[in-house]
Design a protein around this motif. Structure first.
Motif, PDB file in Angstrom:
ATOM      1  N   GLU A   1       0.884  -1.534   0.031  1.00 18.46           N
ATOM      2  CA  GLU A   1      -0.079  -0.214  -0.036  1.00 18.46           C
ATOM      3  C   GLU A   1       0.735   1.086  -0.060  1.00 18.46           C
ATOM      4  OE1 GLU A   1      -0.642  -2.104   2.414  1.00 18.46           O
ATOM      5  OE2 GLU A   1      -2.566  -3.254   1.313  1.00 18.46           O
ATOM      6  N   ALA A   2       2.046   0.626   0.747  1.00 20.61           N
ATOM      7  CA  ALA A   2       2.902   2.515   0.657  1.00 20.61           C
ATOM      8  C   ALA A   2       3.966   2.370  -0.440  1.00 20.61           C
ATOM      9  CB  ALA A   2       3.811   2.175   1.697  1.00 20.61           C
ATOM     10  N   ARG A   3       4.037   1.228  -0.720  1.00 26.20           N
ATOM     11  CA  ARG A   3       4.681   1.225  -2.518  1.00 26.20           C
ATOM     12  C   ARG A   3       3.992   2.219  -3.735  1.00 26.20           C
ATOM     13  NH1 ARG A   3       6.700  -3.600  -2.531  1.00 26.20           N
ATOM     14  NH2 ARG A   3       8.441  -3.262  -1.603  1.00 26.20           N
ATOM     15  N   GLN A   4       2.896   1.812  -3.641  1.00 24.84           N
ATOM     16  CA  GLN A   4       1.282   2.237  -4.135  1.00 24.84           C
ATOM     17  C   GLN A   4       1.238   3.838  -3.559  1.00 24.84           C
ATOM     18  OE1 GLN A   4      -0.063   0.829  -7.011  1.00 24.84           O
ATOM     19  NE2 GLN A   4      -0.443   2.592  -7.358  1.00 24.84           N
ATOM     20  N   ARG A   5       0.942   3.938  -3.144  1.00 27.75           N
ATOM     21  CA  ARG A   5       1.294   5.986  -2.898  1.00 27.75           C
ATOM     22  C   ARG A   5       2.220   6.555  -3.125  1.00 27.75           C
ATOM     23  NH1 ARG A   5      -1.470   3.789   1.895  1.00 27.75           N
ATOM     24  NH2 ARG A   5       1.048   4.337   3.340  1.00 27.75           N
ATOM     25  N   GLN A   6       3.609   5.783  -2.712  1.00 30.01           N
ATOM     26  CA  GLN A   6       4.992   6.697  -3.524  1.00 30.01           C
ATOM     27  C   GLN A   6       4.440   6.525  -5.028  1.00 30.01           C
ATOM     28  OE1 GLN A   6       8.440   4.553  -2.427  1.00 30.01           O
ATOM     29  NE2 GLN A   6       8.476   6.529  -1.045  1.00 30.01           N
ATOM     30  N   ILE A   7       4.059   5.594  -5.789  1.00 27.58           N
ATOM     31  CA  ILE A   7       4.360   5.570  -6.991  1.00 27.58           C
ATOM     32  C   ILE A   7       2.725   6.854  -7.540  1.00 27.58           C
ATOM     33  CG2 ILE A   7       3.308   4.152  -9.438  1.00 27.58           C
ATOM     34  CD1 ILE A   7       4.244   1.933  -7.663  1.00 27.58           C
ATOM     35  N   ASP A   8       1.829   6.674  -6.673  1.00 25.75           N
ATOM     36  CA  ASP A   8       0.795   7.350  -6.984  1.00 25.75           C
ATOM     37  C   ASP A   8       1.055   8.918  -7.471  1.00 25.75           C
ATOM     38  OD1 ASP A   8      -1.366   5.447  -7.393  1.00 25.75           O
ATOM     39  OD2 ASP A   8      -1.677   5.521  -5.914  1.00 25.75           O
ATOM     40  N   GLU A   9       2.729   9.698  -5.811  1.00 24.51           N
ATOM     41  CA  GLU A   9       2.616  10.475  -5.924  1.00 24.51           C
ATOM     42  C   GLU A   9       3.170  10.909  -7.043  1.00 24.51           C
ATOM     43  OE1 GLU A   9       4.214  10.583  -1.998  1.00 24.51           O
ATOM     44  OE2 GLU A   9       2.421  10.479  -1.302  1.00 24.51           O
ATOM     45  N   GLN A  10       4.179   9.759  -7.240  1.00 26.93           N
ATOM     46  CA  GLN A  10       5.397  10.099  -8.496  1.00 26.93           C
ATOM     47  C   GLN A  10       4.342  10.508  -9.716  1.00 26.93           C
ATOM     48  OE1 GLN A  10       7.917   6.274  -8.032  1.00 26.93           O
ATOM     49  NE2 GLN A  10       9.036   7.284  -6.557  1.00 26.93           N
ATOM     50  N   VAL A  11       3.546   9.912 -10.024  1.00 28.26           N
ATOM     51  CA  VAL A  11       3.044   9.919 -11.105  1.00 28.26           C
ATOM     52  C   VAL A  11       2.534  11.444 -11.111  1.00 28.26           C
ATOM     53  CG1 VAL A  11       0.742   9.163 -12.812  1.00 28.26           C
ATOM     54  CG2 VAL A  11       2.393   7.502 -11.396  1.00 28.26           C
ATOM     55  N   ALA A  12       1.488  11.552  -9.944  1.00 34.26           N
ATOM     56  CA  ALA A  12       0.715  13.211  -9.865  1.00 34.26           C
ATOM     57  C   ALA A  12       1.810  14.045 -10.359  1.00 34.26           C
ATOM     58  CB  ALA A  12       0.058  13.038  -8.746  1.00 34.26           C
ATOM     59  N   ALA A  13       3.311  14.091  -9.570  1.00 31.92           N
ATOM     60  CA  ALA A  13       4.122  15.160  -9.767  1.00 31.92           C
ATOM     61  C   ALA A  13       4.630  14.745 -11.333  1.00 31.92           C
ATOM     62  CB  ALA A  13       5.453  14.737  -9.021  1.00 31.92           C
ATOM     63  N   PHE A  14       5.090  13.714 -11.857  1.00 31.75           N
ATOM     64  CA  PHE A  14       4.766  13.590 -13.308  1.00 31.75           C
ATOM     65  C   PHE A  14       4.389  14.485 -13.756  1.00 31.75           C
ATOM     66  CE2 PHE A  14       4.434  11.549 -17.691  1.00 31.75           C
ATOM     67  CZ  PHE A  14       5.776  11.753 -17.878  1.00 31.75           C
ATOM     68  N   LEU A  15       2.979  14.556 -13.732  1.00 33.78           N
ATOM     69  CA  LEU A  15       1.681  14.762 -14.265  1.00 33.78           C
ATOM     70  C   LEU A  15       1.786  16.610 -14.754  1.00 33.78           C
ATOM     71  CD1 LEU A  15      -0.997  11.934 -14.477  1.00 33.78           C
ATOM     72  CD2 LEU A  15       0.607  12.670 -16.869  1.00 33.78           C
ATOM     73  N   LYS A  16       1.719  16.688 -12.843  1.00 31.19           N
ATOM     74  CA  LYS A  16       1.680  17.896 -12.695  1.00 31.19           C
ATOM     75  C   LYS A  16       2.943  18.666 -13.318  1.00 31.19           C
ATOM     76  CE  LYS A  16       1.437  21.393  -8.870  1.00 31.19           C
ATOM     77  NZ  LYS A  16       1.267  21.318  -7.408  1.00 31.19           N
TER      78      LYS A  16
ATOM     79  N   GLY B   1       4.119  18.789 -16.442  1.00 36.15           N
ATOM     80  CA  GLY B   1       3.770  18.606 -17.993  1.00 36.15           C
ATOM     81  C   GLY B   1       4.221  17.473 -18.444  1.00 36.15           C
ATOM     82  N   GLY B   2       4.025  16.480 -18.052  1.00 44.20           N
ATOM     83  CA  GLY B   2       4.470  15.164 -18.032  1.00 44.20           C
ATOM     84  C   GLY B   2       3.366  14.438 -18.587  1.00 44.20           C
ATOM     85  N   GLN B   3       3.718  13.919 -19.824  1.00 41.83           N
ATOM     86  CA  GLN B   3       2.621  13.543 -20.510  1.00 41.83           C
ATOM     87  C   GLN B   3       2.432  11.806 -20.674  1.00 41.83           C
ATOM     88  OE1 GLN B   3       2.050  14.609 -24.367  1.00 41.83           O
ATOM     89  NE2 GLN B   3       1.152  17.218 -23.753  1.00 41.83           N
ATOM     90  N   VAL B   4       1.654  11.010 -20.738  1.00 41.96           N
ATOM     91  CA  VAL B   4       1.583   9.274 -20.868  1.00 41.96           C
ATOM     92  C   VAL B   4       0.258   9.158 -22.003  1.00 41.96           C
ATOM     93  CG1 VAL B   4       0.202   7.313 -20.324  1.00 41.96           C
ATOM     94  CG2 VAL B   4       0.881   8.903 -17.755  1.00 41.96           C
ATOM     95  N   THR B   5       2.002   8.483 -22.859  1.00 42.76           N
ATOM     96  CA  THR B   5       1.361   8.053 -23.831  1.00 42.76           C
ATOM     97  C   THR B   5       0.820   6.808 -23.922  1.00 42.76           C
ATOM     98  OG1 THR B   5       2.790   8.947 -24.390  1.00 42.76           O
ATOM     99  CG2 THR B   5       1.978   7.373 -25.984  1.00 42.76           C
ATOM    100  N   GLU B   6      -0.574   6.069 -24.908  1.00 39.50           N
ATOM    101  CA  GLU B   6      -1.494   4.836 -23.983  1.00 39.50           C
ATOM    102  C   GLU B   6      -0.399   4.253 -25.589  1.00 39.50           C
ATOM    103  OE1 GLU B   6      -5.472   2.231 -24.196  1.00 39.50           O
ATOM    104  OE2 GLU B   6      -5.174   4.652 -23.248  1.00 39.50           O
ATOM    105  N   VAL B   7      -0.293   3.018 -25.081  1.00 34.05           N
ATOM    106  CA  VAL B   7       0.270   2.128 -27.019  1.00 34.05           C
ATOM    107  C   VAL B   7      -0.796   0.539 -26.487  1.00 34.05           C
ATOM    108  CG1 VAL B   7       1.984   0.098 -27.108  1.00 34.05           C
ATOM    109  CG2 VAL B   7       2.891   2.814 -26.122  1.00 34.05           C
ATOM    110  N   PRO B   8      -1.323   0.533 -27.884  1.00 33.78           N
ATOM    111  CA  PRO B   8      -2.514  -0.001 -28.204  1.00 33.78           C
ATOM    112  C   PRO B   8      -2.147  -1.816 -27.903  1.00 33.78           C
ATOM    113  CG  PRO B   8      -1.992   1.002 -30.015  1.00 33.78           C
ATOM    114  CD  PRO B   8      -1.288   1.985 -29.410  1.00 33.78           C
TER     115      PRO B   8
END
Length: 62
Positions: free
Chosen positions: A13-28, A30-37
């Motif tokens: 749970e703590a590891r998932q929270r860290q990942i969520d925080e890192q993703v949020a910081a990345f998006l904030k 200006g980072g973008q996520v590209t979905e690969v089909p």
């Protein structure tokens, strides 16, 4: 990203929270996520042969 000793001691749970925080910081920032089909590789093709050839090469020249 490589894991360190601190991450090894975290609960899932703590590891998932860290990942969520890192993703949020990345998006904030200006980072973008590209979905690969599905079924498509996200890797760029590499030039050159990628296969290991075992055995003797046949000599078709005469």
């Amino acid at each position: 990203m490589a894991r360190n000793k601190e991450q090894d001691n975290l609960s899932s749970e703590a590891r998932q929270r860290q990942i969520d925080e890192q993703v949020a910081a990345f998006l904030k920032s200006g980072g973008q996520v590209t979905e690969v089909p599905q079924g498509v590789s996200g890797q760029e093709p590499v030039r050159g042969r990628q296969h290991i050839v075992l055995g003797k090469k046949e000599n078709n020249e005469k």
